[in-house]
Design an enzyme around this catalytic site. Structure first.
Site, PDB file in Angstrom:
ATOM      1  N   PRO A   1       0.829  -1.209   0.000  1.00 55.33           N
ATOM      2  CA  PRO A   1       0.000   0.000   0.000  1.00 55.33           C
ATOM      3  C   PRO A   1       0.860   1.255   0.000  1.00 55.33           C
ATOM      4  O   PRO A   1       1.933   1.302   0.611  1.00 55.33           O
ATOM      5  CB  PRO A   1      -0.789  -0.123   1.307  1.00 55.33           C
ATOM      6  CG  PRO A   1       0.096  -0.930   2.201  1.00 55.33           C
ATOM      7  CD  PRO A   1       0.819  -1.892   1.300  1.00 55.33           C
ATOM      8  N   GLY A   2       0.393   2.269  -0.694  1.00 53.26           N
ATOM      9  CA  GLY A   2       1.054   3.564  -0.663  1.00 53.26           C
ATOM     10  C   GLY A   2       0.070   4.644  -0.278  1.00 53.26           C
ATOM     11  O   GLY A   2       0.124   5.225   0.803  1.00 53.26           O
TER      12      GLY A   2
ATOM     13  N   TYR B   1       1.514  11.181  -3.803  1.00 59.25           N
ATOM     14  CA  TYR B   1       1.678  11.703  -5.159  1.00 59.25           C
ATOM     15  C   TYR B   1       1.534  13.219  -5.204  1.00 59.25           C
ATOM     16  O   TYR B   1       0.990  13.780  -6.146  1.00 59.25           O
ATOM     17  CB  TYR B   1       0.695  11.003  -6.126  1.00 59.25           C
ATOM     18  CG  TYR B   1       0.834   9.510  -6.062  1.00 59.25           C
ATOM     19  CD1 TYR B   1       1.933   8.873  -6.643  1.00 59.25           C
ATOM     20  CD2 TYR B   1      -0.093   8.734  -5.367  1.00 59.25           C
ATOM     21  CE1 TYR B   1       2.092   7.504  -6.542  1.00 59.25           C
ATOM     22  CE2 TYR B   1       0.056   7.364  -5.266  1.00 59.25           C
ATOM     23  CZ  TYR B   1       1.155   6.750  -5.854  1.00 59.25           C
ATOM     24  OH  TYR B   1       1.311   5.391  -5.743  1.00 59.25           O
TER      25      TYR B   1
ATOM     26  N   CYS C   1       1.587  29.844 -15.721  1.00 59.91           N
ATOM     27  CA  CYS C   1       1.022  30.305 -16.996  1.00 59.91           C
ATOM     28  C   CYS C   1       0.488  29.135 -17.812  1.00 59.91           C
ATOM     29  O   CYS C   1       0.988  28.811 -18.898  1.00 59.91           O
ATOM     30  CB  CYS C   1       2.068  31.092 -17.781  1.00 59.91           C
ATOM     31  SG  CYS C   1       2.447  32.685 -17.032  1.00 59.91           S
TER      32      CYS C   1
END
Length: 422
Positions: free
Chosen positions: A276-277, A375, A346
């Protein structure tokens, strides 16, 4: 569950006020809760109590070595996908026999690094990789422990960019070819087959795809044992999701996931590994940003923040939702305002949320992006020559900067001019 709560109208990380961290380190920044990281790891560890097991944190989700040290001290192994991640795990104090090396493009140098430094196993993704690993291992006089990653052709029903278990994905060996590839592995003297690996995707919010894949793994285990292979370890990957949007139904609990694994695979007597992360790190982190301007457009108002897509790319890359909350709790009965919440880069893609209802905001106000631990910092860049933002770790009433914000001078100094431009 996380440890980011309002107290007396102010948002806290454990026992530290978010506003105090902002005053000390500036904005934007990431902040992680030690208590949340360890609690989420423990939930997975307890869920696998029915078998010999190892919970390996998928450090691609969050790879700061202070975070890795927290999890390693709690008993976690590490799942790495590059030589750099391997070295980070070792720098955090993780022994080689608790490190699993995954990834589709391992190089000979990475294989050599792991074999010399110690490794629990390589999760091999293809026949060419297997042959290359055999050659590297024999050149070092070593035996490389391996599982073969099997692609079960199961639809994980998740975002197309994070699905990994369908036949058209780049990952793993088709299950239809598993027997012949295991037969080849048995002939390679530099390798030792220890088990089977499977991983079907990320941010799964129901158990049915896992169960379908694991049923195929159970059947394959019996077939391979009948062929004479010693299958003693099942690496089941990760992928269990988190509730990014609080109004959505909660994904299954780790205890439900563990019960499903026991029901599907427990009879095989194998050691179980999971990786698991997101469910460990996602809700353990916030990104905190400051409002620069409130801008009125033709048909909408904009909150312009000092955080940008280069700091948290998930909304731009995956159309991902993050709850965005004020650091000062709104008074009861406050009517929300509607904003497009954007950064200063931008790009029109530098948009975190459209028509999002939050408390009315003013320049200088702080906002926090929930569920930003996974992430987030690991995918950040210096696009628009914006320095990487700090990472902060909280432990009770203490906090420390665990990656500092580089100065503009430090960022620019990494470039160099060729001699003909001097």
């Amino acid at each position: 569950m996380d440890h980011f709560l309002y107290r007396n109208g102010a948002l806290y990380a454990e026992d530290v006020a978010i506003a105090d961290i902002a005053a000390a380190v500036g904005t934007p920044f990431y902040v992680y809760s030690t208590a949340t990281l360890t609690r989420h790891f423990q939930l997975f560890d307890e869920a696998l109590g029915f078998a010999d097991h190892l919970v390996c944190f998928a450090m691609k989700s969050l790879s700061n070595i202070a975070v890795l040290r927290v999890l390693a001290q709690a008993g976690a192994g590490m799942d790495v996908v590059s030589g750099g991640e391997y070295l980070r795990a070792k720098a955090a104090g993780v022994p080689g026999d608790r490190i699993v090396f995954s990834g589709v493009g391992k190089t000979a140098d990475e294989m050599r690094m792991a074999l010399q430094g110690g490794i629990r196993q390589f999760n091999v993704e293809s026949e060419p990789e297997m042959v290359a690993l055999d050659a590297v291992a024999r050149s070092l006089g070593k035996i490389a422990p391996i599982t073969l990653r099997i692609n079960p052709d199961v639809d994980a029903k998740t975002h197309a960019k994070i699905a990994t278990g369908k036949s058209e994905n780049k990952f793993g060996i088709p299950i239809s070819r598993a027997r012949e590839v295991y037969a080849l592995a048995a002939t390679l003297k530099g390798l030792k087959v220890v088990g089977i690996d499977v991983h079907i995707g990320s941010q799964l919010t129901e158990l049915a795809p896992f169960e379908a894949a694991y049923a195929k793994v159970a059947e394959l285990t019996e077939v391979l044992r009948a062929d004479g292979h010693q299958i003693t370890r099942l690496d089941l990957g990760g992928g269990l999701g988190i509730p990014y949007e609080r109004s959505n139904a909660a994904p299954p609990l780790p205890s439900d996931y563990g019960a499903m694994i026991e029901r599907t695979l427990g009879h095989l007597g194998c050691e179980i590994e999971i990786e698991p992360g997101r469910l460990i790190s996602g809700n353990a982190g916030l990104m905190v940003s400051q409002v620069i301007y409130v801008k009125s457009g033709e048909d909408r108002d904009f909150l312009i923040l000092d955080g940008a897509m280069n700091d948290l790319i998930r909304p731009a890359m995956y159309d991902a939702w993050h709850d965005i909350i004020p650091v000062v709790e709104p008074a009861p009965g406050t009517e929300p305002a509607r904003y497009d919440i954007v950064g200063p880069v931008c790009e029109s893609g530098d948009t975190f949320a459209k028509a999002r209802e939050v408390a009315p905001m003013q320049p200088g106000d702080l906002v926090a992006f929930r569920s930003a631990g996974a992430y987030g910092a690991v995918m950040a860049s210096e696009y628009n020559s914006r320095p990487l933002i700090p990472e902060v770790l909280v432990h009770g009433d203490q906090f420390a900067v665990i990656r500092k914000r580089p100065s503009y001078e430090e960022m620019i100094a990494r470039d160099s001019l060729p001699e003909w431009l001097d």
